[in-house]
Design an enzyme around this catalytic site. Structure first.
Site, short mmCIF file in Angstrom:
data_model
loop_
_atom_site.label_atom_id
_atom_site.label_comp_id
_atom_site.label_asym_id
_atom_site.label_seq_id
_atom_site.Cartn_x
_atom_site.Cartn_y
_atom_site.Cartn_z
N HIS A 66 -19.85 53.92 -12.44
CA HIS A 66 -19.51 55.09 -12.85
C HIS A 66 -18.04 54.77 -12.90
O HIS A 66 -16.84 55.16 -13.52
CB HIS A 66 -18.98 56.31 -11.71
CG HIS A 66 -20.27 56.57 -12.11
ND1 HIS A 66 -20.85 58.17 -10.61
CD2 HIS A 66 -21.49 57.40 -12.86
CE1 HIS A 66 -22.16 58.28 -11.09
NE2 HIS A 66 -22.41 58.57 -12.57
N HIS A 70 -28.43 32.64 2.63
CA HIS A 70 -28.49 30.83 4.33
C HIS A 70 -29.79 30.76 3.60
O HIS A 70 -31.08 31.77 4.28
CB HIS A 70 -27.84 32.19 5.54
CG HIS A 70 -27.78 30.95 5.73
ND1 HIS A 70 -27.05 29.49 5.80
CD2 HIS A 70 -28.60 30.02 7.38
CE1 HIS A 70 -27.30 28.76 7.28
NE2 HIS A 70 -28.23 28.96 7.67
N CYS A 124 -26.16 25.11 2.74
CA CYS A 124 -26.63 24.53 3.63
C CYS A 124 -28.76 25.02 2.81
O CYS A 124 -29.44 23.96 2.56
CB CYS A 124 -27.45 26.44 4.08
SG CYS A 124 -26.83 27.40 2.67
#
Length: 853
Positions: free
Chosen positions: A229, A814, A332
């Site tokens: 919106h 992760h 990672c």
């Protein structure tokens, strides 16, 4: 001879830094020793290469023109009480204004005040390690002084790389900030109790800084967030700036410019907020900032704790093969893939067992040599040298809880910088898709293994595709190589489908009342890996197939099987998909994963007795669509390309889903403006193309024939075109990699004369180059066979590793991996390595299977 006379004799071997050079003073270029290691670090005063005590002798013997070094040795001593939480007169830390490290406005990584650094500096001359303390020698030659001071004052190559990877995430001052219009409409905003003016949402709210209206934000990838919106309000009014309520503090807030389409800075924010009665100095943060949302990886209930086994006190592991990898800022995905890759015998053989041989052959600029840096990672992970218990843990013996015992591990920054060089995604510090990085890594290794032992062969297999024309019954067989088995995840076939329907119904009912489901009530779809394999092997209908037997378009069925089985099979589950509302999302499923897998029933057998092959024949050019404009007709008559017609509405719709704008333009163009669904299919099929996000470039084509997509097998622009404008040096380099001149020209044309992209393109199409139609230039050279041969054996496998993702998108979250070693599962969570008590096989993303002999 005096010390001074000795140093003057080495002046020709000293180079003074003049700015812009890469100075490797933070870490050895061959291993992970640094100035804080026992022997310190030796920095060459000519090449600026950093060497540890073990490798400096080898470096000098190989490059005797580099005999003089700056020896850096540091000892870090923590100052007692410096990190305490007592009262202090220091001002509060300034809020970063850019996602950058060690630069003005970025994150401060200076540890001064917490540690006392004791530094020893000396000048060392090889080969006898003759040492001269610096700056105690009187009248040290000016050239040597300037070189040493230049090295000491430089930021270092590692820090430069870190800054470059993070920098660019800059919040610029909005062009609307200075002259922002604010309406005198009497609106006063209370300090709390906010609600969207167009719906009932009370979270993720944005206040427009022109009229004070409050509206909900964009919908996130997983369908949560807002109802768009605030965006709708901008489209209706054109009022550009909005502030996220709940992020306002005395030091700033999140401000978004819809006109500039990015997060921005508003230097006049306090005044703009005061216009609507908001006292910025008295506000407290109650909502997550956009940066926090980007890295919030705990949005999926239970996933974080389960995959990381964070509710357990796991026994830490140390030694060879149990070395952790530090996170370099959302790296990672790289850490997990590299840990798994180096469990494979062929990778260990290539990069660890041949470590000394690789170093002997390494160029002087070792940080820029891929094979050397791969060997460095292999040595770091497998030697055990960098996997020792922390000193404080050794001192405390068994007194500390096991969960707090963390090794230092390695930080493969040189490797990350090198493998990401030139790549729009992997060169950054943003989170990436582990599956995409795995394929990128395989591609790079294959490129650097031409003429040598190629470790990727153990992962390579041939897939057999069988296409049958439904009307004629005739068939065509073809093979393609692959390194990854990507399986669909058919949630509609979930074993607990009825339970899921009940859960989703209850969830919608609660959401309609503004309530949230209790996390303990979560129901995941349950599927078996066999269901995914069956879905992969099912026939696929091709509706617009050109049948050479009928000389017309027909319908065909395509099935895929294994032509060969690799030694190691990497299985990828397509968990990231598109919902019915066209919002990208991650499927939250629990998979039944077998420890042993038999795929022999999926082995292809080639053409069978009684089958008749489709005759050879090329598909005729596509006719110009009826009603094509005069411009298109004229273009066809002259052989020129017409301006592509692109439905910008569809482009915007796809862009709002998070895909690159240029990729959306290509998707719409190459699907002939057939709508969002067709364009989305194109995007899903071409996301791994090296030029996926590159600008749309329309190659010329014969009259009446539509140009092929850049990612198509034919390879973009026709090789028969003139090679004018192409770099002859780039052609020569590609030829040196083993490609013919014609193939090199084709690759450069397909990638707008970009050498790195051309190499990526050629390697990604290596199995198709030999079958592509050759032009006159190419016919003068013989095709080059693919370097990587294919192994084959039984289709029976056992699970030996898997990589798991936590979060709602590949762009956040992760990764961790679990690896089966010595009969037990071990979890690798960045630098944390420990015995796994309950390996979460059901929630993983990538699975590695080893063939059972």
């Amino acid at each position: 001879m005096s010390a001074l006379e000795t140093l003057y004799g080495y002046l020709p071997c000293v180079k003074v830094p003049r700015g812009g050079e890469k100075i490797y003073k933070d870490e050895c270029i061959y291993c992970y020793d640094n100035p804080e290691s026992e022997g310190g670090l030796f920095v060459c005063l000519k090449s600026y290469m950093g060497l540890c005590q073990l490798h400096v002798q080898k470096f000098y013997e190989k490059f005797p023109e580099n005999p003089i070094y700056l020896h850096l040795k540091r000892t870090k001593i923590e100052i007692s009480g410096a990190a305490g939480g007592g009262e202090t007169d220091d001002p509060p830390a300034k809020k970063p204004t850019r996602l950058a490290i060690g630069v003005e406005g970025g994150f401060d990584v200076n540890e001064e005040g917490r540690y006392e650094i004791q530094e020893e500096i000396a000048i060392v001359v090889m080969p006898g390690y003759e040492s001269f303390p610096y700056p105690s020698i009187e009248d040290t030659p000016v050239q040597i002084q300037l070189a040493i001071e230049g090295i000491l004052k430089s930021s270092g190559a590692d820090k430069q790389s870190a800054v470059e990877a993070w920098d660019g995430e800059v919040r610029q001052v909005s062009k609307h900030a200075d002259k922002l219009e604010q309406l005198d409409n009497g609106v006063k905003v209370p300090p709390k109790g906010w609600k969207c003016s167009r719906c009932d949402l009370v979270e993720n709210l944005w206040m427009n800084l022109t009229d004070g209206s409050i509206a909900c934000g964009r919908r996130y990838f997983d369908g949560s967030g807002g109802n768009n919106h605030a965006v709708d309000h901008f489209r209706e009014t054109g009022f550009p700036l909005a502030v996220k309520l709940g992020t306002i503090t005395p030091t700033g807030a999140d401000v978004y410019s819809y006109d500039e389409d990015e997060m921005v800075e508003d230097p006049h924010l306090a005044r703009h907020l005061a216009h609507f009665g908001i006292n910025m100095m008295s506000m407290e943060k109650t909502d997550k900032t956009m940066t926090e949302l980007e890295i919030d990886i705990n949005q999926r209930v239970g996933e974080w704790a389960t995959i990381q086994e964070s509710d357990k006190q796991l026994k830490p592991m140390y030694g060879p093969g149990y070395t952790g990898m530090k996170n370099m800022g959302n790296s990672c995905y790289l850490n997990s893939v590299m840990q798994v890759i180096f469990t494979l015998p062929d990778f260990r053989k290539r990069y660890f067992e041949e470590y000394d041989l690789i170093l002997n052959r390494a160029p002087e600029e070792a940080p820029s040599d891929f094979t050397t840096q791969m060997a460095k990672v292999g040595y770091g992970l497998l030697s055990g040298t960098f996997s020792n218990p922390p000193e404080e843990e050794m001192a405390a013996a068994a007194a500390a809880p096991p969960a707090k015992k963390v090794q230092n591990g390695i930080t493969p920054r040189m490797f990350k910088t090198l493998i990401g060089k030139g790549h729009t995604e992997f060169s950054t510090n943003r989170q990436q898709d582990a599956q995409e990085f795995f394929l990128h890594l395989i591609n790079i290794i294959d490129r650097h293994s031409r003429g040598t032992f190629n470790p990727t062969v153990c992962l390579k297999y041939m897939a057999e595709e069988r296409i049958q024309c439904v009307q004629s019954g005739k068939v065509r067989y073809k093979q393609r190589s692959d390194y990854l088995l990507s399986l669909p995840v058919p949630v509609e076939l979930a074993e607990n489908r009825e339970e899921l329907i009940v859960y989703e119904t209850r969830k919608r009912e609660k959401e309609s009342k503004g309530e949230k489901m209790d996390p303990k009530e979560l129901v995941r779809a349950k599927l078996s890996l066999q269901t995914c394999l069956d879905s992969w092997a099912e026939p696929e209908s091709i509706q617009d197939f050109y049948s050479s037997a009928l000389q017309a378009r027909s319908v065909a069925n395509k099935t895929t099987k294994f032509a060969t089985f690799p030694e190691y099979l990497m299985v990828h589950l397509k968990k990231f998909t598109i919902g019915e509302d066209w919002v990208p999302k991650k499927l939250d499923v629990s998979m039944s994963i077998p420890d042993e897998l038999d795929l022999e029933h999926l082995r292809g057998k080639g053409i069978q007795q009684g089958e008749e092959e489709l005759p050879e024949g090329e598909e005729p050019p596509m006719e110009e669509p009826a009603g094509a404009g005069a411009g298109a007709t004229a273009a066809a008559a002259t052989g020129q390309k017409a301006e592509p017609e692109i439905d910008e509405g569809t482009v915007i719709q796809l862009s709002e889903m998070g895909f690159p704008t240029e990729a959306c333009r290509k998707a719409v163009y190459y699907t002939s403006n057939c709508g969002a669904e067709a364009a989305m299919d194109w995007i899903m099929q071409h996301m791994e193309d090296p030029d996926f996000a590159a600008p749309l470039q329309i190659p010329r084509a014969p009259a009446g024939q539509r140009p092929e997509p850049e990612g198509a097998a034919a390879g973009g622009p026709r090789a028969a075109e003139s090679s004018a404008g192409l770099s002859e040096e780039a052609v020569t380099i590609l030829e040196a990699m083993g490609f013919t001149r014609g193939q090199a020209i084709r690759g450069l044309k397909a990638t707008d004369n970009d050498l790195e992209r051309a190499a990526d393109w050629l390697f990604s199409h290596s199995d198709e180059l030999d079958t592509m139609p050759m032009d006159t230039a190419e016919q003068e050279s013989l095709p080059v066979p693919s370097n990587a041969q294919v192994q084959d054996g039984t289709g029976k496998y056992k699970l030996v590793a898997f990589i798991s993702h936590m979060g709602t998108s590949t762009m956040c979250g992760h990764y961790v991996c679990h690896i089966l070693k010595d009969g037990r599962w071990v979890i690798y969570n960045d630098e944390k390595v420990a015995v796994s008590e309950n390996p979460p096989k059901d929630l993983a993303y990538l699975y590695l299977y080893q063939r059972i002999q």
